[in-house]
Motif scaffolding. Structure first.
Motif, PDB file in Angstrom:
ATOM      1  N   SER A 160       0.842  -1.196   0.000  1.00  8.52           N
ATOM      2  CA  SER A 160       0.000   0.000   0.000  1.00  8.52           C
ATOM      3  C   SER A 160       0.875   1.243   0.000  1.00  8.52           C
ATOM      4  O   SER A 160       2.045   1.193   0.368  1.00  8.52           O
ATOM      5  N   ALA A 217      -4.290   0.876  -2.196  1.00 12.51           N
ATOM      6  CA  ALA A 217      -4.329  -0.414  -1.513  1.00 12.51           C
ATOM      7  C   ALA A 217      -3.791  -1.551  -2.367  1.00 12.51           C
ATOM      8  O   ALA A 217      -4.195  -2.690  -2.193  1.00 12.51           O
ATOM      9  N   GLY A 218      -2.894  -1.264  -3.277  1.00 11.05           N
ATOM     10  CA  GLY A 218      -2.354  -2.325  -4.118  1.00 11.05           C
ATOM     11  C   GLY A 218      -1.035  -1.929  -4.739  1.00 11.05           C
ATOM     12  O   GLY A 218      -0.607  -0.780  -4.649  1.00 11.05           O
ATOM     13  N   ASP A 229      -8.119   0.273  -6.491  1.00  9.69           N
ATOM     14  CA  ASP A 229      -7.140   0.356  -5.401  1.00  9.69           C
ATOM     15  C   ASP A 229      -6.855   1.782  -4.949  1.00  9.69           C
ATOM     16  O   ASP A 229      -6.167   1.989  -3.959  1.00  9.69           O
TER      17      ASP A 229
END
Length: 142
Positions: free
Chosen positions: A2, A17-18, A49
Motif C-alpha cells: 500500500s 491499496a495495491g 485500489d
C-alpha cells in the motif's frame, strides 16, 4: 502493498491499496507542459485500489494517442495528482511526486520518447517506446 500520498499543501490525500501495475516516464508534449519541460513520472494502479480525498480540478484534452485524457490537479495548490484515459478506465495514473517517501516505485519504461527534446537524458536501461506502448493488464488476484 500500500501507498499513501498528498499534494504539496495537504488538501488532497491518497490511499492506494495495491501494487503498481507499471511505472513510466512520459515525454509526451502535454506531460512536458505540466512538468516544466521534463517528463512526468507516473505509477499506474488499478482504479479500485486508489482512494483520493480532497478537491481536484481536471483538464480534458485529446492526446496524440487519440484518447481523451483528464489531468487532475489540487484546486488549492495546483499539484498534479493524477491522469486517466477514457480508453483505460480500469487504471489511475498517479504522479510519483504525490506519493509519500520513501517508496519503492521507479519508472520501468520511457514512453513518447519521439517527443522528448534533444537534450533529454533518458536512462538507456529503461524500456523505450517512441509513442504509446500497448496497455498493461491487471494481474489476477492471488
Amino acid at each position: 502493498m500500500s501507498y499513501t500520498g498528498r499534494c504539496a499543501c495537504g488538501a488532497v490525500t491518497l490511499a492506494i491499496a495495491g501494487a503498481p501495475i507499471t511505472a513510466r516516464q512520459c515525454w509526451c508534449r502535454q506531460c512536458q507542459q505540466i512538468a516544466a519541460g521534463g517528463p512526468t513520472h507516473n505509477a499506474m494502479f488499478a482504479t479500485q485500489d486508489v482512494t483520493i480525498h480532497g478537491d481536484l480540478t481536471g483538464h480534458h484534452y485529446v492526446a496524440a494517442s487519440g484518447n481523451t485524457i483528464t489531468q487532475s490537479f489540487c484546486t488549492a495548490c495546483g499539484t498534479p495528482v493524477m491522469g486517466q484515459s477514457d480508453a483505460r478506465p480500469q487504471f489511475r495514473v498517479i504522479r510519483l511526486g504525490t506519493l509519500d517517501a520513501p517508496h519503492d516505485i521507479r519508472p520501468l519504461m520511457a514512453i513518447w520518447t519521439e517527443d522528448a527534446p534533444a537534450w533529454a537524458a533518458i536512462d538507456p536501461a529503461l524500456e523505450q517506446f517512441p509513442r504509446q506502448p500497448p496497455p498493461p493488464s491487471i494481474p489476477e488476484p492471488s
